[in-house]
Design a protein around this motif. Structure first.
Motif, PDB file in Angstrom:
ATOM      1  N   UNK A 133      57.790  29.539  26.484  1.00 21.55           N
ATOM      2  CA  UNK A 133      56.483  28.973  26.832  1.00 21.55           C
ATOM      3  C   UNK A 133      56.017  29.453  28.201  1.00 21.55           C
ATOM      4  N   UNK A 134      56.963  29.492  29.160  1.00 22.17           N
ATOM      5  CA  UNK A 134      56.592  29.979  30.493  1.00 22.17           C
ATOM      6  C   UNK A 134      56.160  31.428  30.490  1.00 22.17           C
ATOM      7  N   UNK A 135      56.869  32.256  29.697  1.00 26.22           N
ATOM      8  CA  UNK A 135      56.492  33.672  29.614  1.00 26.22           C
ATOM      9  C   UNK A 135      55.118  33.827  28.990  1.00 26.22           C
ATOM     10  N   UNK A 136      54.851  33.043  27.922  1.00 22.06           N
ATOM     11  CA  UNK A 136      53.544  33.149  27.259  1.00 22.06           C
ATOM     12  C   UNK A 136      52.424  32.712  28.194  1.00 22.06           C
ATOM     13  N   UNK A 137      52.626  31.579  28.878  1.00 16.88           N
ATOM     14  CA  UNK A 137      51.596  31.117  29.813  1.00 16.88           C
ATOM     15  C   UNK A 137      51.389  32.101  30.953  1.00 16.88           C
ATOM     16  N   UNK A 138      52.508  32.661  31.449  1.00 16.94           N
ATOM     17  CA  UNK A 138      52.378  33.652  32.514  1.00 16.94           C
ATOM     18  C   UNK A 138      51.636  34.901  32.063  1.00 16.94           C
ATOM     19  N   UNK A 139      51.900  35.318  30.813  1.00 20.63           N
ATOM     20  CA  UNK A 139      51.207  36.498  30.300  1.00 20.63           C
ATOM     21  C   UNK A 139      49.725  36.239  30.096  1.00 20.63           C
ATOM     22  N   UNK A 140      49.389  34.996  29.666  1.00 18.93           N
ATOM     23  CA  UNK A 140      47.984  34.677  29.441  1.00 18.93           C
ATOM     24  C   UNK A 140      47.201  34.565  30.750  1.00 18.93           C
ATOM     25  N   UNK A 141      47.876  34.084  31.803  1.00 20.38           N
ATOM     26  CA  UNK A 141      47.176  33.857  33.064  1.00 20.38           C
ATOM     27  C   UNK A 141      47.367  34.972  34.083  1.00 20.38           C
ATOM     28  N   UNK A 142      48.237  35.919  33.775  1.00 17.19           N
ATOM     29  CA  UNK A 142      48.498  36.982  34.751  1.00 17.19           C
ATOM     30  C   UNK A 142      47.280  37.874  34.895  1.00 17.19           C
ATOM     31  N   UNK A 143      47.082  38.313  36.093  1.00 19.82           N
ATOM     32  CA  UNK A 143      46.006  39.261  36.350  1.00 19.82           C
ATOM     33  C   UNK A 143      44.687  38.625  36.697  1.00 19.82           C
ATOM     34  N   UNK A 144      44.491  37.333  36.390  1.00 22.98           N
ATOM     35  CA  UNK A 144      43.192  36.722  36.648  1.00 22.98           C
ATOM     36  C   UNK A 144      42.966  36.525  38.149  1.00 22.98           C
ATOM     37  N   UNK A 145      43.987  36.109  38.881  1.00 24.64           N
ATOM     38  CA  UNK A 145      43.851  35.900  40.311  1.00 24.64           C
ATOM     39  C   UNK A 145      44.706  36.863  41.120  1.00 24.64           C
ATOM     40  N   UNK A 146      45.427  37.743  40.454  1.00 21.72           N
ATOM     41  CA  UNK A 146      46.267  38.684  41.178  1.00 21.72           C
ATOM     42  C   UNK A 146      45.390  39.665  41.953  1.00 21.72           C
ATOM     43  N   UNK A 147      45.622  39.791  43.239  1.00 23.58           N
ATOM     44  CA  UNK A 147      44.849  40.728  44.051  1.00 23.58           C
ATOM     45  C   UNK A 147      43.412  40.309  44.259  1.00 23.58           C
ATOM     46  N   UNK A 148      43.156  39.013  44.315  1.00 23.89           N
ATOM     47  CA  UNK A 148      41.782  38.541  44.485  1.00 23.89           C
ATOM     48  C   UNK A 148      41.218  39.051  45.808  1.00 23.89           C
ATOM     49  N   UNK A 149      40.052  39.709  45.717  1.00 19.30           N
ATOM     50  CA  UNK A 149      39.342  40.272  46.870  1.00 19.30           C
ATOM     51  C   UNK A 149      40.179  41.277  47.644  1.00 19.30           C
ATOM     52  N   UNK A 150      41.182  41.847  46.984  1.00 17.02           N
ATOM     53  CA  UNK A 150      42.001  42.883  47.619  1.00 17.02           C
ATOM     54  C   UNK A 150      41.354  44.239  47.365  1.00 17.02           C
ATOM     55  N   UNK A 151      41.029  44.994  48.401  1.00 18.79           N
ATOM     56  CA  UNK A 151      40.373  46.292  48.197  1.00 18.79           C
ATOM     57  C   UNK A 151      41.271  47.318  47.513  1.00 18.79           C
ATOM     58  N   UNK A 152      42.546  47.018  47.323  1.00 19.54           N
ATOM     59  CA  UNK A 152      43.459  47.921  46.625  1.00 19.54           C
ATOM     60  C   UNK A 152      43.653  47.532  45.168  1.00 19.54           C
TER      61      UNK A 152
END
Length: 409
Positions: free
Chosen positions: A35-54
């Motif tokens: 369950x943790x892996x599935x939730x992490x996969x569904x939510x990954x990338x949405x806030x990763x690197x927010x406002x990061x120019x890279x």
């Protein structure tokens, strides 16, 4: 008294029993991990690197960084307030992406480092503390929905960009010469404060949505972002982080400081209430009381259960000691030995020798049989049980067939 381990059904193997006990918790743990892996996969990338120019994520700002680079503006990423203050020299633009996570010391240090250098400071959705430091006299109003808004101001950058995606926090000020743009409910969501004598102006943005990769190409977002951040040849892009060592505060409140006042008196009252309750409900230890068992367990089942426990634990020494002790206790009254001396070899063995004289050689090895060492394996334990049974049977048989004197003689 024969007790043989072969008569009882074999217990399940150790591995199978272990699996039977642990399969429930293991399946629950596996379900939790999946369950943790599935939730992490569904939510990954949405806030990763927010406002990061890279970052090329939807909420990253790599597209804006490349757009600035194509117009000759270099971008330096800073992750600590000291690094940002050192890089924000003369003729630079300082962008603070999340000023509300900064401590007052960090805000003061950044403002002191840039207060007397020409350039521009851009704050994204600053709160009261950041406004007090970088924009005194500016008041924050409740946020407005983020939507496409018209400039409605005379700021050249906003006039050239046209409609853009803005909203969020709104700002008001009584300072003269301020540019109040993209109003929401009559209050600006982009406020530019004019530069004082040192030449550094301040821009407040109520929302950062126009800087995201997936919004940059919409409406006039790219033009407005380029003109706000590209007025100088060098841009310091500061990404505040709570892991910044300078974010530690000497006056940080501890956990107990966050608890409302009066908790000590409440805890004291609970302690006074808990002591009488414990005395009232505590178990009183008294003499043992015999109680009738709800179920009568046959002696054969009890013996079989003990045998299985001994077998699982490889307790041959304990099993042999129980067998020998029971045999000695039964033999003692048959040969005229008091029960108190049934387990004393010096008393029991001579009496046994006297009763076994009619069977030559029968008394040989009685010491090892009744008081000897533990068997080496299960076969030896079974042989010991058979020998003890044969010894007891012979004594009983002799007692039954022994000649008795007639009462008339």
């Amino acid at each position: 008294m024969t007790t043989t381990a072969t008569d009882a059904p074999a217990p399940p193997s150790t591995a199978r029993g272990l699996w039977s006990r642990l399969r429930g918790p293991l399946l629950a743990l596996l379900l939790l991990v999946v369950s943790g892996v599935i939730l992490g996969a569904l939510q990954s990338g949405e806030q990763h690197g927010r406002l990061d120019p890279r970052s090329a994520d939807r909420t990253g700002s790599r597209a804006l960084s490349q757009l600035l680079a194509s117009h000759g503006v270099s971008t330096q990423v800073a992750t600590s307030s000291e690094e940002a203050a050192a890089a924000a020299g003369p003729d630079t633009t300082l962008l603070i992406t999340d000023p509300d996570v900064l401590t007052q010391d960090q805000l003061t240090g950044l403002h002191t480092a840039t207060a007397h250098t020409p350039g521009r400071t851009v704050l994204l959705a600053p709160g009261a503390a950041a406004l007090e430091t970088f924009a005194p006299g500016v008041q924050m109003e409740p946020p407005a929905p983020t939507s496409v808004r018209r400039p409605s101001c005379s700021l050249p950058a906003a006039h050239r960009a046209g409609s853009a995606l803005l909203g969020g926090l709104r700002y008001t000020t009584a300072a003269g010469g301020a540019d109040r743009c993209y109003p929401g409910a009559g209050t600006a969501t982009l406020l530019r404060l004019p530069a004082p004598d040192n030449g550094r102006d301040t821009v407040l943005l109520g929302s950062a949505d126009l800087l995201y990769n997936h919004h940059l190409a919409e409406h006039g977002n790219a033009s407005l972002a380029l003109q706000l951040l590209g007025t100088r040849k060098h841009l310091v892009w500061y990404l505040p982080s709570v892991s910044d060592p300078s974010s530690a505060q000497d006056d940080q409140r501890g956990f107990l400081d966050l608890i409302p006042s009066g908790w000590r008196w409440a805890l004291l009252q609970l302690a006074f209430a808990a002591v009488p309750a414990a005395l009232w409900r505590a178990r009183r230890l008294g003499p043992l009381v015999a109680e009738r068992l709800p179920v009568t367990v046959p002696a054969a089942e009890t013996t079989e259960g003990h045998a299985r426990l001994y077998e699982q634990a490889n307790a041959r020494d304990r099993a042999a000691a129980v067998l020998r002790s029971a045999t000695r206790a039964r033999l003692a009254p048959l040969i005229g030995v008091a029960s108190a001396h049934a387990h004393t070899a010096d008393v029991l063995l001579p009496s046994l020798h006297a009763h076994l004289t009619s069977a030559p050689g029968a008394e040989t090895g009685l010491d090892a049989l009744l008081f000897g060492p533990a068997p080496a394996d299960d076969r030896a334990l079974v042989h010991l049980a058979d020998q003890l049974d044969a010894l007891e049977s012979s004594i009983v048989s002799q007692e039954r067939h022994a000649p008795r004197e007639h009462p008339d003689r």
